[in-house]
Design a protein around this motif. Structure first.
Motif, short mmCIF file in Angstrom:
data_model
loop_
_atom_site.label_atom_id
_atom_site.label_comp_id
_atom_site.label_asym_id
_atom_site.label_seq_id
_atom_site.Cartn_x
_atom_site.Cartn_y
_atom_site.Cartn_z
N HIS A 67 0.90 -1.31 0.02
CA HIS A 67 0.12 0.02 -0.05
C HIS A 67 0.98 1.25 -0.05
O HIS A 67 1.59 1.69 0.84
N HIS A 69 0.64 5.47 -1.82
CA HIS A 69 0.09 6.42 -2.44
C HIS A 69 1.10 7.11 -3.60
O HIS A 69 0.26 7.91 -4.33
N HIS A 243 -9.43 1.12 1.12
CA HIS A 243 -9.44 1.41 2.51
C HIS A 243 -10.79 1.04 3.37
O HIS A 243 -11.75 1.10 2.81
N HIS A 280 -5.74 -0.91 6.22
CA HIS A 280 -5.73 -0.36 7.40
C HIS A 280 -6.73 -1.19 8.59
O HIS A 280 -6.12 -2.09 9.44
N ASP A 331 2.18 3.09 2.98
CA ASP A 331 1.40 4.13 3.12
C ASP A 331 2.20 5.53 3.00
O ASP A 331 1.61 6.53 3.61
ZN LIG Z 1 -3.92 4.80 2.20
#
Ligand SMILES: [Zn+2]
Length: 487
Positions: A67, A69, A243, A280, A331
């Motif tokens: 994960h 971004h 998410h 998450h 993340d």
């Molecule tokens: Zn995220």
């Protein structure tokens, strides 16, 4: 060309059946692993044309960062300090750093140098054409030669408050309202059919997997979520990456709206399954965990990021005990802001000890390899070192890891799980191709990109404009949190 890759040990097998081959090696040909075994036996049997490795390295499967971004420069360095999620998230919307192409060159270089051979990118729609928004990332990973799970994002509501944005905006003092309106939620433009068509327009390939990425249940209307679920469950070539429950109020909001429990609803509409991963999942109940385990849906923990924002802890221990597949992501925000997946694996599994779950070294490594590969959509091809798999391989410096010595019975696997970091990565291969060796990249050139980024970042952070923006954005975030709490 056949190549023998060998080390003082080779880590293979899976979580249930880890194997450490002392003096282990594998033979790769045309990007595939054709045999795994003892080095001398493989030399006799396959007469490899070339050799890679040595007695001073450990051979293990390439790591999977499940994960990200997509930013190489930590938001903190761009002027946005860590803070409570609502405030931080609003600030993040306005973060600007270096040119996107430079960021991607730096990011892919950083990932490769830390032993990562596969990454899942979670896209957040920016209001433009979705395929065009994804293309630079897809191109950057193709150039770098590492695998990408591309999760195209969709949002259609709840930019500020996850409930009633119009009423929230009206409640703000005039100056702040004008600022908040200028933050311009882009998602009003997007309709779900266009999103689904965009996901289907991106063709999966050897190095590219595609995922439907509704960003989070609170940000997607239930009607759109049902359409996405229907498209995803009918599409065996693509997965889902979303998410989920990273914020406790998500449950309250959705359950009020749906009149029923959130995770069972996601299951009922067809969104959970072995091709789905949820990230998450801090606020899961044990019933949620059991359902995720039953559906073989992967939970991706991003432990550092959640700690940095004080958001909570994904219960990796309880989830593993209940059979939930768990993978690990960074993340864009590890404890050391270094995108070091090996350290992140250690953090997530060490915290699990507070839940009385002592993951074995093999299990710890499997979260960052086999489990991640599956979540990324490459589980049939990578994640373990076995005949028939693609040759995504990392060689770690055993001299460094074992310095100044290790007792009899302490295995290379024990040491990798307990103390290896990105600094121990010597060589990285994807599909049998060497991408990185002894500090030198073969496909990307992050150093000049980072040099240019210095100049660009200095320019955007020199004035107080960014700091003013963050201060205002955080006021909006704080007001939104209060609004939600009062609702
Ligand atoms: Zn995220």
């Amino acid at each position: 060309m056949t190549t023998l890759v060998h080390g003082c040990a080779l880590l293979t097998g899976d979580v249930e059946d880890p194997q450490i081959l002392a003096g282990g090696a594998l033979v790769g040909d045309d990007g595939a692993i054709v045999a795994v075994g003892e080095a001398d036996a493989l030399r006799r049997e396959h007469a490899p044309a070339a050799e890679l490795g040595g007695d001073d390295v450990v051979v293990m499967p390439g790591l999977v960062n499940a994960h990200v971004h997509g930013f190489a420069t930590p938001a903190l360095q761009l002027g946005l300090p860590d803070g409570p999620y609502d405030e931080w998230m609003m600030g993040l919307m306005g973060v600007s750093g270096a040119d996107h192409e430079l960021e991607l060159e730096a990011l892919t270089g950083l990932l490769i140098a830390s032993g990562v051979t596969t990454t899942i990118w979670s896209h957040f729609p920016a209001g433009g054409d979705l395929v065009e928004e994804a293309q630079p990332m897809i191109d950057a990973f193709a150039r770098a030669g590492i695998r990408l799970g591309c999760a195209l994002g969709y949002v259609d509501r709840n930019f500020f408050t996850w409930g009633d944005d119009a009423r929230f905006l009206a409640s703000l003092p005039a100056d702040l309202r004008a600022f908040a309106e200028g933050m311009a939620p882009p998602q009003g433009e997007l309709d779900v059919e266009t999103f689904i068509a965009a996901c289907q327009a991106i063709e999966p390939s050897d190095l590219l997997a595609v995922h439907y990425g509704p960003v989070a249940p609170r940000l997607v209307s239930p009607a759109a979520m049902e359409k996405i679920a229907a498209a995803a469950s009918a599409d065996e070539r693509r997965g889902v990456h979303m998410h989920l429950l990273d914020y406790a109020e998500e449950r309250t909001l959705l359950e009020g709206e749906l009149g029923r429990s959130l995770v069972p609803w996601l299951d009922e509409i067809g969104l959970l399954g072995p091709r789905s991963a949820v990230t998450h999942v801090i606020h899961a109940t044990t019933d949620d965990m059991d359902l995720l385990a039953e559906r073989e849906t992967t939970v991706i923990a991003n432990t550092s990021a959640n700690l940095r924002l004080g958001a909570g802890i994904t219960k990796v221990g309880e989830m593993r005990r209940r059979g939930v597949p768990v993978a690990i992501g960074t993340d864009d925000m590890t404890l050391g802001l270094d995108t070091d997946l090996l350290s992140e694996l250690r953090l997530a599994t060490t915290l699990a000890r507070l839940e009385d779950r002592w993951t074995s070294p093999a299990e710890t490594i499997a979260l960052g390899t086999a489990a991640g590969a599956r979540a990324a959509g490459f589980g049939d091809r990578v994640g373990t070192l076995a005949a028939g798999k693609r040759a995504d391989i990392v060689l770690l410096d055993y001299e460094r890891i074992s310095s100044p010595g290790a007792a009899v019975g302490v295995t290379p696997l024990d040491l990798v799980a307990a103390k290896a970091t990105a600094a121990d990565v010597r060589t990285v291969l994807v599909d049998g191709r060497v991408l990185y060796r002894d500090g030198r990249h073969e496909t990307v050139d992050p150093a000049p990109a980072i040099e240019r980024m210095r100049g660009e970042i200095a320019a955007v952070t020199a004035s107080s404009e960014a700091a003013d923006y963050f201060a205002q954005a955080r006021r909006v975030g704080r007001a939104a949190a209060d609004f939600i709490a009062a609702a």
